[in-house]
Design an enzyme around this catalytic site. Structure first.
Site, PDB file in Angstrom:
ATOM      1  N   GLY A   1       0.784  -1.226   0.000  1.00 37.70           N
ATOM      2  CA  GLY A   1       0.000   0.000   0.000  1.00 37.70           C
ATOM      3  C   GLY A   1       0.813   1.272   0.000  1.00 37.70           C
ATOM      4  CE  LYS A   2       6.590   0.095  -1.633  1.00 37.96           C
ATOM      5  NZ  LYS A   2       5.974  -1.222  -1.810  1.00 37.96           N
TER       6      LYS A   2
ATOM      7  NE  ARG B   1      -2.856   1.489  -8.283  1.00 44.11           N
ATOM      8  CZ  ARG B   1      -2.244   0.929  -7.238  1.00 44.11           C
ATOM      9  NH1 ARG B   1      -2.048   1.617  -6.138  1.00 44.11           N
ATOM     10  NH2 ARG B   1      -1.842  -0.325  -7.289  1.00 44.11           N
TER      11      ARG B   1
ATOM     12  CD  GLU C   1       5.433  -0.086  -8.486  1.00 45.17           C
ATOM     13  OE1 GLU C   1       5.568  -1.286  -8.224  1.00 45.17           O
ATOM     14  OE2 GLU C   1       5.122   0.772  -7.633  1.00 45.17           O
TER      15      GLU C   1
ATOM     16  CD  GLN D   1       9.309  -3.091  -3.131  1.00 48.88           C
ATOM     17  OE1 GLN D   1       8.344  -3.069  -2.387  1.00 48.88           O
ATOM     18  NE2 GLN D   1       9.201  -3.059  -4.439  1.00 48.88           N
TER      19      GLN D   1
END
Length: 453
Positions: free
Chosen positions: A214-215, A248, A239, A360
């Site tokens: 959920g970053k 989104r 990304e 990450q």
């Protein structure tokens, strides 16, 4: 078709001799004016070589604690063998009479500085034109020109360089917080904002998590919430494409699940919701750069350019940190990440924005442990990131490992520069890529998306 205007070579470079004389005169009249001029000007800001030499001589006298009166200044110039070059004793005396008072030193210094900037831009542009005529790659020339010229707009507004401390300005900021009108960027997640009172300009926020934790969701929702409050926001999305990020946000705002819009089988009411969400989203000052694997230099240059275009830029999201390229010959990967983290912190301070950087975690080590909750040591290059960042939050979703558990996202703020460490939990709505505040007794509270619309 009209032919392009030919460059004129008979123009004198921009300058204002009267303003330059006024600055030097004020410095001779009042030693307090020396500090004001020194904050804004370097010797090269003066167009006339004589004025550069006088400026340096005044600064030299000030460093020795001597007043720059005409006699002392002439003696200093004589010692440097420059008195004749500046026009002699008569010109030094003439400078003293250029202005009656030092009251306007800041205004006159700003005029001198602006002309110096104009000359710099002209010189850089002329060099770029020559490079293009010589056959250099246009993209390379444009990048070099941007790196040389665009930071000027940000640095000039930020007032970079040594500055005298101003405790009353800090006191004004504290009083603004008391009134609730201090400049800060709420995350839209109420329990986080209750602890931080919003993220401040100059802060670096790192969101650490394993893939799919959920970053990006938290970062994008924070960005959209800041934009909904009128603050321009820049997103570096290495990304996902700009279209994916936008879809989104549309899903989160409209409540229409992503898999429904992806299938293309939507009902009329869902189209209506998406259309309404699109109209509202289109009004937000959101800007996305979706270049794949950008270099650190590109990230910094484009962010500075965006700040130059939108002076009220409030938040910059760099998603995610490990996809930013910054190869250092002979250095380990964690050292490169540390350098990137420090560079992003510098960007936050330089542009007076809050920089949010998802990062990450080393998920292979986490997978081997019975307790899957991340630890700070799971953050690659963690020592450097911890030193650079103002907040480091570790994200954890228990439902990723145990499907029978409720899908709750934990945000564990382990490293905090101005608050005690804290942790909050929110409901994860995977279908619409949104977050909802937790209610009591495990029940979801009324829909209150992190977007904050």
């Amino acid at each position: 078709m009209t032919a392009p205007a030919r460059p004129r070579h008979d123009r004198r470079p921009p300058h204002d001799e009267t303003a330059e004389q006024a600055v030097l005169s004020a410095m001779m009249l009042d030693r307090a004016a020396i500090a004001v001029a020194r904050e804004q000007l370097i010797p090269e800001c003066f167009y006339r070589e004589a004025h550069r030499r006088v400026y340096q001589a005044i600064l030299a006298l000030e460093e020795r604690g001597a007043a720059p009166d005409p006699v002392s200044l002439a003696d200093e110039l004589r010692r440097r063998e420059e008195l004749h070059a500046v026009g002699g004793v008569d010109y030094v005396a003439q400078l003293l009479d250029a202005v009656p008072t030092a009251a306007n030193i800041a205004h006159h210094a700003a005029i001198v500085r602006q002309h110096a900037q104009r000359r710099l831009v002209i010189a850089q542009a002329q060099a770029a034109i020559e490079a293009l005529y010589q056959g250099l790659d246009p993209a390379t020339v444009a990048k070099a020109l941007s790196a040389d010229v665009l930071p000027m707009a940000v640095d000039d507004a930020a007032g970079l360089g040594y500055q005298r401390i101003d405790p009353f300005a800090v006191l004004d900021e504290i009083e603004a917080r008391m009134r609730g009108d201090a400049l800060a960027y709420p995350s839209g997640i109420a329990p986080v904002d209750a602890q931080t009172h919003g993220f401040r300009p100059g802060e670096l926020i790192i969101l650490g998590g394993v893939p799919k934790a959920g970053k990006s969701l938290v970062a994008h929702n924070l960005a959209a919430h800041a934009a909904s409050l009128g603050h321009p926001v820049g997103i570096v999305s290495a990304e996902m494409s700009a279209a994916q990020v936008t879809e989104r946000l549309l899903s989160a705002l409209s409540g229409v699940p992503l898999h429904v819009s992806a299938s293309g089988r939507l009902q009329a009411w869902q189209i209506e919701k998406l259309t309404t969400a699109a109209a509202r989203l289109a009004k937000l000052p959101l800007y996305i750069d979706d270049a794949a694997s950008p270099s650190l230099d590109d990230v910094l240059a484009r962010a500075v350019a965006l700040k130059a275009q939108h002076s009220r830029l409030g938040v910059i999201v760099v998603d995610f940190l490990q996809l930013v390229r910054f190869p250092l010959k002979g250095r380990r990967g964690d050292e490169e990440l540390t350098s990137i983290a420090y560079a992003l912190k510098g960007l936050a301070k330089r542009t007076k924005t809050a920089v949010v950087a998802p990062a990450q975690l080393n998920y292979k080590d986490i997978e081997k442990r019975p307790d899957k909750r991340p630890q700070l040591q799971d953050l690659a290059g963690s020592s450097g990131m911890l030193q650079a960042a103002d907040f480091v939050a570790l994200l954890y979703r228990e439902a990723m490992y145990w499907k029978d558990r409720p899908d709750i996202l934990e945000l564990d703020f382990r490293a905090c520069r101005r608050t005690a460490p804290f942790a909050v939990s929110v409901w994860w709505n995977g279908g619409t890529m949104s977050l909802t505040a937790q209610g009591t007794a495990g029940e979801a509270a009324p829909a209150q998306h992190a977007l904050g619309f």
